[in-house]
Write a protein that holds these residues in place. Structure first.
Motif, PDB file in Angstrom:
ATOM      1  N   ASP A 106      80.534 -56.043  -5.252  1.00 38.37           N
ATOM      2  CA  ASP A 106      80.287 -54.016  -5.051  1.00 38.37           C
ATOM      3  C   ASP A 106      78.584 -54.624  -5.164  1.00 38.37           C
ATOM      4  N   GLU A 107      78.008 -52.991  -5.007  1.00 39.27           N
ATOM      5  CA  GLU A 107      76.192 -53.131  -4.379  1.00 39.27           C
ATOM      6  C   GLU A 107      75.764 -53.358  -5.544  1.00 39.27           C
ATOM      7  N   THR A 108      76.059 -53.544  -6.862  1.00 41.35           N
ATOM      8  CA  THR A 108      75.290 -53.599  -7.606  1.00 41.35           C
ATOM      9  C   THR A 108      75.379 -55.482  -7.842  1.00 41.35           C
ATOM     10  N   HIS A 109      75.989 -55.918  -7.847  1.00 42.05           N
ATOM     11  CA  HIS A 109      75.896 -57.727  -7.611  1.00 42.05           C
ATOM     12  C   HIS A 109      75.682 -58.292  -6.181  1.00 42.05           C
ATOM     13  N   GLN A 110      75.847 -57.460  -5.248  1.00 46.02           N
ATOM     14  CA  GLN A 110      75.233 -57.912  -3.942  1.00 46.02           C
ATOM     15  C   GLN A 110      73.766 -57.642  -3.983  1.00 46.02           C
ATOM     16  N   LYS A 111      73.731 -56.896  -4.860  1.00 45.28           N
ATOM     17  CA  LYS A 111      71.261 -56.579  -4.752  1.00 45.28           C
ATOM     18  C   LYS A 111      70.677 -57.572  -5.378  1.00 45.28           C
ATOM     19  N   LYS A 112      71.413 -58.182  -6.447  1.00 43.47           N
ATOM     20  CA  LYS A 112      71.246 -59.559  -7.533  1.00 43.47           C
ATOM     21  C   LYS A 112      70.693 -60.679  -6.687  1.00 43.47           C
ATOM     22  N   VAL A 113      71.934 -59.927  -5.696  1.00 45.27           N
ATOM     23  CA  VAL A 113      71.919 -61.365  -4.768  1.00 45.27           C
ATOM     24  C   VAL A 113      70.527 -61.792  -3.250  1.00 45.27           C
ATOM     25  N   ASP A 114      71.106 -60.100  -2.543  1.00 43.95           N
ATOM     26  CA  ASP A 114      70.025 -59.617  -1.811  1.00 43.95           C
ATOM     27  C   ASP A 114      68.460 -60.312  -2.464  1.00 43.95           C
TER      28      ASP A 114
END
Length: 180
Positions: A106-114
Motif C-alpha cells: 500500500d502507499e504507506t509501506h511503499q513510502k518506506k521502501v522508497d
C-alpha cells in the motif's frame, strides 16, 4: 464520559467493526489498538501480516544489493523467513477463510521502501537496520495481540507459533542496529 474516554471508545468501536481485508480499521491504522493492547480484527491482522512480509522482503532485497556484509546476511534470512510466513498465511486463508490478501504494497509501506531506495550509500545499512527494528517491533505487537485475543482459532494458533521467530528477528535487527 470524558472527551478522551469517548474518543477512545469511538475509535475502538470503529476498529472492531472492520470486516473487509482491504479496509483497515481506524484503531489498527492509527496505532490505537496497539497502545490499548487490543487484538486486531482478523481482517486487520491478515492485511498487516501480509504487508509486513511484503515490506520485509522488498527492503531486504535492497539490502542484499546495497548493504554491508552484516546487512546482507540479515537480509537473506529475512527474505527466507518472510517468504515462508507469506506462504503459510496464503495457505491458511485459502482454506476456511477464503480472504484476499494484499499482493502489493500500500502507499504507506511503499513510502518506506522508497525512502530506503533513496538512502545515501554511507547510511544505507544504518537506515535499513533502524527500519528493521521498527518493523519487527510492530510485527511482534501485532502477532502478540492476535495470538492472545484473535477471532479465528487457526490463525490465532499460527500467530502464536510465528511470534517467537519474529521476536528473534527483532533481536537480530537490534544487534545489527547496534553495530551501525
Amino acid at each position: 464520559m470524558n472527551k478522551v474516554t469517548f474518543a477512545a471508545a469511538s475509535v475502538l468501536s470503529l476498529a472492531l467493526g472492520a470486516t473487509n481485508v482491504n479496509a483497515q480499521s481506524v484503531g489498527e491504522k492509527t496505532g490505537v489498538n496497539s497502545v490499548l493492547g487490543v487484538a486486531p480484527s482478523t481482517a486487520d491482522f491478515l492485511k498487516e501480516a501480509a504487508l509486513s512480509d511484503l515490506t520485509e522482503i522488498a527492503t531486504s532485497k535492497l539490502a542484499q544489493e546495497r548493504g554491508d556484509a552484516d546487512a546482507k546476511t540479515f537480509a537473506s534470512q529475512m527474505i527466507t523467513d518472510h517468504s515462508k510466513t507469506s506462504e503459510e498465511l496464503k495457505a491458511l486463508v485459502s482454506g476456511d477463510m477464503k480472504a484476499a490478501l494484499p499482493t502489493a504494497l500500500d502507499e504507506t509501506h511503499q513510502k518506506k521502501v522508497d525512502k530506503l531506495k533513496d538512502a545515501k550509500a554511507d547510511s544505507f545499512t544504518s537506515d535499513y537496520a533502524s527500519m528493521q527494528v521498527s518493523a519487527h517491533k510492530d510485527a511482534v505487537s501485532l502477532f502478540e495481540r492476535y495470538a492472545k485475543g484473535g477471532e479465528d482459532p487457526k490463525l490465532k494458533d499460527w500467530a502464536g507459533k510465528t511470534l517467537p521467530h519474529l521476536q528473534h528477528h527483532l533481536e537480530m535487527a537490534q544487534n545489527l542496529n547496534k553495530k551501525k
